[in-house]
Design a protein around this motif. Sequence first.
Motif, short mmCIF file in Angstrom:
data_model
loop_
_atom_site.label_atom_id
_atom_site.label_comp_id
_atom_site.label_asym_id
_atom_site.label_seq_id
_atom_site.Cartn_x
_atom_site.Cartn_y
_atom_site.Cartn_z
N GLY A 125 -8.85 -2.17 2.10
CA GLY A 125 -7.50 -2.15 1.53
C GLY A 125 -6.55 -1.29 2.34
O GLY A 125 -5.42 -1.68 2.61
N TRP A 126 -7.02 -0.12 2.74
CA TRP A 126 -6.17 0.75 3.55
C TRP A 126 -5.89 0.13 4.91
O TRP A 126 -4.80 0.26 5.45
N TRP A 127 -6.90 -0.52 5.49
CA TRP A 127 -6.72 -1.17 6.79
C TRP A 127 -5.70 -2.31 6.68
O TRP A 127 -4.83 -2.45 7.54
N LEU A 128 -5.79 -3.11 5.63
CA LEU A 128 -4.83 -4.20 5.45
C LEU A 128 -3.41 -3.67 5.24
O LEU A 128 -2.45 -4.26 5.74
N LEU A 129 -3.28 -2.58 4.51
CA LEU A 129 -1.95 -1.97 4.35
C LEU A 129 -1.41 -1.46 5.69
O LEU A 129 -0.24 -1.66 6.01
N PHE A 130 -2.26 -0.82 6.46
CA PHE A 130 -1.85 -0.32 7.77
C PHE A 130 -1.39 -1.46 8.68
O PHE A 130 -0.32 -1.40 9.29
N VAL A 131 -2.18 -2.52 8.75
CA VAL A 131 -1.84 -3.66 9.60
C VAL A 131 -0.58 -4.35 9.09
O VAL A 131 0.30 -4.74 9.87
N GLY A 132 -0.46 -4.49 7.78
CA GLY A 132 0.73 -5.14 7.21
C GLY A 132 2.01 -4.38 7.53
O GLY A 132 3.01 -4.98 7.93
N PHE A 133 1.99 -3.06 7.37
CA PHE A 133 3.18 -2.29 7.66
C PHE A 133 3.44 -2.16 9.16
O PHE A 133 4.58 -2.04 9.60
N THR A 190 9.72 -14.79 11.37
CA THR A 190 9.39 -15.39 10.07
C THR A 190 7.88 -15.48 9.88
O THR A 190 7.36 -15.16 8.81
N TRP A 191 7.18 -15.94 10.90
CA TRP A 191 5.73 -16.05 10.81
C TRP A 191 5.09 -14.68 10.62
O TRP A 191 4.18 -14.51 9.81
N THR A 192 5.58 -13.69 11.34
CA THR A 192 5.03 -12.35 11.22
C THR A 192 5.34 -11.74 9.86
O THR A 192 4.52 -11.03 9.28
N LEU A 193 6.53 -12.03 9.30
CA LEU A 193 6.85 -11.56 7.96
C LEU A 193 5.93 -12.19 6.93
O LEU A 193 5.48 -11.51 6.00
N LEU A 194 5.60 -13.44 7.10
CA LEU A 194 4.67 -14.10 6.19
C LEU A 194 3.29 -13.45 6.25
O LEU A 194 2.69 -13.14 5.21
N THR A 195 2.77 -13.22 7.44
CA THR A 195 1.45 -12.60 7.57
C THR A 195 1.46 -11.15 7.10
O THR A 195 0.48 -10.67 6.54
N CYS A 196 2.58 -10.46 7.30
CA CYS A 196 2.72 -9.08 6.80
C CYS A 196 2.65 -9.06 5.28
O CYS A 196 1.95 -8.24 4.69
N THR A 197 3.36 -9.98 4.65
CA THR A 197 3.35 -10.07 3.19
C THR A 197 1.97 -10.39 2.67
O THR A 197 1.51 -9.80 1.68
N LEU A 198 1.28 -11.31 3.31
CA LEU A 198 -0.08 -11.66 2.89
C LEU A 198 -1.04 -10.48 3.02
O LEU A 198 -1.88 -10.26 2.15
#
Length: 73
Positions: free
Chosen positions: A5-13, A49-57
Amino acid sequence: MRPLGWWLLFVGFLRLSSVWFGFVDIWALRTNVFSKTSMTEIHGRNFGTWTLLTCTLCVLCARDLQNRINKHS
């Protein structure tokens, strides 16, 4: 599951910086990442746009890692 979970948050931000480059500062994206190809502003917005979508996911998955589909009906 907590480190995931922390890794996904780090990658997303971290992807938010790429969204910034795709929408606002396309010149930096064009010269540093895609220097050997031709890149127009529509390509930059598409990338953003694509990166925003993957960031949100990434952020949504990090928030709810314990959610499972109930296969019993």
